[in-house]
Design an enzyme around this catalytic site. Structure first.
Site, PDB file in Angstrom:
ATOM      1  CD  GLU A   1     -10.229  29.774   0.726  1.00  0.00           C
ATOM      2  OE1 GLU A   1     -10.450  28.890   0.521  1.00  0.00           O
ATOM      3  OE2 GLU A   1     -10.855  30.820   0.401  1.00  0.00           O
TER       4      GLU A   1
ATOM      5  CG  ASP B   1      -8.248  25.108  -0.899  1.00  0.00           C
ATOM      6  OD1 ASP B   1      -7.525  24.602  -0.083  1.00  0.00           O
ATOM      7  OD2 ASP B   1      -8.006  26.518  -0.944  1.00  0.00           O
TER       8      ASP B   1
END
Ligand code: AMP
Length: 504
Positions: free
Chosen positions: A172, A194
């Protein structure tokens, strides 16, 4: 050639994107509006399967048969601590499967976690097909950088179950860095922070034009927005029990209402100083009188309840920075990804640590899907974009040695793809099989790490103890997925490799 889409398979929400003809990246809308689909699966009282918004809408009324946040336990051993914690916070039932995996009972049907992920992927695929007007059979799917081999395998399996080829799994934060840096000819080092619904990842990535090289990564796949919600829930339950001497934690309907409001209040407190927290008729008193929850939550209180969680993320940031060998001043930009990074406390902590405000260079909810789509498009035959993603292994991979010690074959942050060989020998005469237990993690004892598999190499030539030697090759591909092979060192003969169990 049918298109390859990019999918951000999130803990709370999922999102898909595609690069269209002229190189424009488009998020795929659901019924003309939302770009995200809740990662929720349910079976209603009529036996209908629901996914996404439809599943979320009936969640409060049907908590036991509504599966959410299942990404937190996908590819996890039932005996792992993560699963114990999860069992305490979700209303759906989790059981041990045949391979110490987790299976779920939803409306008297049994599901493996990759089947749940498959339902969500299928919904995203349907939405994409409706939007594009053509079949979608291939996708790049993102996973947290801190996912183990087994968790990555489970996502691939999910695709396989519905005939969706997961052409590539990418991390990601790496995807988010693509969304930020593509086509800008940058030469800078970025830190991606994140913090999503269920997981936390940090990656430090050096961008050199079309090359995106991960220098170090770290995270906690059990730290995300849900934990912030739980902190509020804990506080509300404690206050209610103080004033009414009643414990609401055993009442699934009340809990669901509190959970919903906890998340909404948390989100509101990102922009407001105080919010009311009111749940009318939450339960009955011993005398049969309806009782309400009526209180107020303030931003300082939320910060007090969750500062420990934010501190945990900052500890990980410091350790990833240390691993990368870089100093605070070497980080050109700090990038925020994931809904929970909208919390002011998170941004304040990052600003004070890095001495500058985080960049607004990417959209926190969209960057991952966009990056996945950009990467997907670069994989299309004939694509002019020659992207190079150089990623790393998030946690050490190794074998069980004497005394349950963990012998590392790959250190964390080893670049991928990567292969390493170790030599093993027999310990008794005429031994024709060698067994090896492979783990992933950072603990010194294997018991603190995640079992990836119990491999059996057979077909070894019969010889006195110690005379037959085999070479075992650990091969980690660009997706962070491990395959094992072995050969007899004398004869060169490839040995049969079987994964026996993945069980503690
Ligand atoms: P993601 O997985 O990136 O979609 O992140 C979802 C998480 O972000 C959920 O836990 C949300 O409650 C949380 N979130 C979304 N918006 C906000 C906000 N404005 N402030 C705080 N948390 C938020």
């Amino acid at each position: 050639m049918p298109p390859i889409i990019g999918i951000d398979l999130g803990t709370t929400n999922s999102c898909a994107a595609i690069v269209e003809g002229e190189g424009q990246v488009k998020l795929i809308p659901y019924k003309g509006g939302d770009f995200t689909i809740p990662s929720i699966f349910a079976i209603d009282e009529k036996g209908h399967e629901l996914v996404g918004h439809e599943a979320k809408r009936q969640w409060q009324l049907n908590p036991k048969n509504t599966v959410y946040a299942s990404k937190r336990v996908i590819g996890r051993a039932y005996s792992s601590e993560v699963v114990d914690v999860m069992k305490q916070v979700v209303a759906y039932a989790m059981r041990r499967g045949d391979h110490d995996d987790v299976v779920l009972d939803v409306a008297h049907k049994t599901f493996a976690l990759s089947e749940i992920a498959a339902k969500i992927l299928n919904k995203i695929r349907d939405v994409a097909q409706d939007y594009l007007g053509e079949k979608v059979e291939r996708a790049v799917v993102t996973v947290p950088a801190y996912f183990t081999d087994r968790q990555r395998q489970a996502v691939k399996d999910a695709g396989r179950l519905i005939g969706l080829e997961v052409v590539r799994i990418i991390n990601e934060p790496t995807a988010a860095s693509l969304a930020y840096g593509i086509g800008k000819d940058l030469h800078e080092t970025v830190l991606i922070y994140d913090l999503g619904g269920g997981t936390f990842d940090v990656s430090i990535i050096e961008i050199r034009g079309q090359i995106f090289e991960v220098k170090a990564t770290g995270g906690d796949i059990f730290l995300g927005g849900i934990d912030f919600d739980n902190a509020i829930i804990g506080h509300v339950l404690a206050e209610f029990s103080k004033s009414q001497h009643l414990d609401l934690s055993g009442d699934p309907v009340a809990m669901q209402r509190i959970k919903d409001l906890a998340e909404r209040s948390k989100i509101d407190l990102s922009t407001r100083a105080e919010v009311p927290f009111t749940v009318p008729f939450v339960t009955m008193s011993a005398q049969g009188m309806p009782l309400n929850i009526e209180m107020k939550l303030s931003r300082p209180l939320l910060e007090e309840l969750t500062s420990g969680l934010v501190d945990r993320t900052m500890r990980i940031v410091r350790s990833v920075l240390r691993d990368s060998g870089l100093a605070v001043g070497d980080i050109d930009e700090v990038m925020l990804v994931g809904g929970q990074t909208r919390m002011p406390l998170v941004q304040q902590q990052l600003s004070s640590f890095f001495g500058k405000a985080p960049s607004k260079g990417v959209h926190p909810d969209e960057a991952v899907a966009i990056g996945a789509a950009i990467y997907a498009s670069s994989l299309e035959t004939g694509s002019a974009t020659k992207l190079q993603l150089l990623d790393v292994i998030p946690m050490a991979i190794g074998i069980e040695a004497a005394g349950e010690r963990f012998h590392k074959v790959f250190q964390r942050n080893a670049p991928i793809p990567n292969a390493k060989a170790i030599t093993a020998t027999t310990s008794y005469d005429d031994q024709t099989e060698v067994a090896m237990r492979i783990y992933q993690g950072e603990a010194e004892l294997v018991t603190g790490n995640e079992l990836l598999g119990d491999f059996l190499f057979s077909g070894l030539r019969a010889a006195p103890a110690g005379a037959a030697r085999i070479e075992v090759v650990f091969d980690v591909n660009v997706e962070g997925i491990l395959t094992m092979s072995a050969r007899d060192l004398e004869t060169g003969k490839q040995m049969k490799t079987t994964v026996r169990v993945t069980q503690h």
